[in-house]
Design a protein around this motif. Structure first.
Motif, PDB file in Angstrom:
ATOM      1  N   UNK A   1      22.607 -50.081  14.154  1.00  0.00           N
ATOM      2  CA  UNK A   1      22.800 -51.369  14.824  1.00  0.00           C
ATOM      3  C   UNK A   1      21.655 -52.316  14.480  1.00  0.00           C
ATOM      4  N   UNK A   2      21.906 -53.630  14.513  1.00  0.00           N
ATOM      5  CA  UNK A   2      20.837 -54.588  14.212  1.00  0.00           C
ATOM      6  C   UNK A   2      19.571 -54.380  15.041  1.00  0.00           C
ATOM      7  N   UNK A   3      19.683 -54.011  16.301  1.00  0.00           N
ATOM      8  CA  UNK A   3      18.489 -53.819  17.135  1.00  0.00           C
ATOM      9  C   UNK A   3      17.625 -52.682  16.592  1.00  0.00           C
ATOM     10  N   UNK A   4      18.243 -51.589  16.175  1.00  0.00           N
ATOM     11  CA  UNK A   4      17.471 -50.485  15.603  1.00  0.00           C
ATOM     12  C   UNK A   4      16.853 -50.910  14.276  1.00  0.00           C
TER      13      UNK A   4
ATOM     14  N   UNK B   1      12.946 -51.010  13.026  1.00  0.00           N
ATOM     15  CA  UNK B   1      12.575 -50.361  11.774  1.00  0.00           C
ATOM     16  C   UNK B   1      11.822 -51.333  10.870  1.00  0.00           C
ATOM     17  N   UNK B   2      12.368 -52.539  10.721  1.00  0.00           N
ATOM     18  CA  UNK B   2      11.737 -53.562   9.877  1.00  0.00           C
ATOM     19  C   UNK B   2      10.342 -53.893  10.404  1.00  0.00           C
ATOM     20  N   UNK B   3      10.215 -54.045  11.712  1.00  0.00           N
ATOM     21  CA  UNK B   3       8.916 -54.365  12.299  1.00  0.00           C
ATOM     22  C   UNK B   3       7.936 -53.200  12.145  1.00  0.00           C
ATOM     23  N   UNK B   4       8.383 -52.004  12.424  1.00  0.00           N
ATOM     24  CA  UNK B   4       7.518 -50.820  12.351  1.00  0.00           C
ATOM     25  C   UNK B   4       7.003 -50.582  10.942  1.00  0.00           C
TER      26      UNK B   4
ATOM     27  N   UNK C   1      14.364 -45.066  10.467  1.00  0.00           N
ATOM     28  CA  UNK C   1      13.347 -44.324  11.218  1.00  0.00           C
ATOM     29  C   UNK C   1      13.440 -42.808  11.056  1.00  0.00           C
ATOM     30  N   UNK C   2      14.046 -42.369   9.979  1.00  0.00           N
ATOM     31  CA  UNK C   2      14.016 -40.949   9.632  1.00  0.00           C
ATOM     32  C   UNK C   2      13.045 -40.808   8.461  1.00  0.00           C
ATOM     33  N   UNK C   3      12.481 -39.623   8.260  1.00  0.00           N
ATOM     34  CA  UNK C   3      11.432 -39.484   7.235  1.00  0.00           C
ATOM     35  C   UNK C   3      11.837 -39.957   5.834  1.00  0.00           C
TER      36      UNK C   3
END
Length: 157
Positions: free
Chosen positions: A74-77, A81-84, A42-44
């Motif tokens: 972490x897996x939750x982040x 990220x994968x979903x976004x 989730x960084x540019x």
């Protein structure tokens, strides 16, 4: 910090993916694997790089390559990220940075002129026998997938 070189055996690993399921290097035995290591979801730059792999995944897969991304997130982040970003390949969590370190993708690096310790954006290609076939360190996020494709003789559409 030792870096892997072409012809070396790739260190084995088992890491949780974005769903918390374990994924191992041995799961890819008999298949070529592109492992890209990135600092933070989730960084540019990391978003750009992940999107480039997503957008070209079918081309790599047609040439026999699977792709995984590894970061200390972490897996939750990683799940967010994968979903976004609609990623279609595994995002793996190396929270203790042991795999990143073993692959030469964690250590001292220059960031805005300062020496810091962190993830070194890197890509390694491991063949189906577990041997390193390509190792690129300190890569740029933008344009890296195209550069990797050229190095592998893969034509992107």
């Amino acid at each position: 910090m030792p870096r892997l070189e072409v012809g070396q055996p790739a260190p084995g690993w088992t890491l949780p993916d974005q769903h918390g399921n374990n994924v191992s290097l041995s799961d890819y035995a008999g298949r070529d694997l592109i492992i890209y290591c990135y600092p933070a979801a989730m960084t540019p730059g990391c978003t750009t790089q992940a999107g480039d792999f997503r957008d070209n995944l079918a081309v790599f897969e047609q040439r026999g390559y699977a792709v995984v991304g590894i970061s200390p997130d972490a897996p939750a982040k990683l799940a967010a990220f994968v979903a976004q970003e609609d990623l279609t390949f595994p995002a793996l969590s190396d929270a203790d940075r042991s795999v990143l370190t073993a692959y030469g993708a964690y250590g001292e690096k220059k960031l805005y002129g300062k020496t810091v310790t962190g993830v070194i954006r890197s890509t390694l290609v491991v063949d189906g026998t577990g041997t390193v076939r390509l190792a690129k360190y300190n890569v740029r996020a933008t344009g890296h997938v195209a550069s990797l494709a050229r190095a592998l003789g893969v034509t992107l559409v």
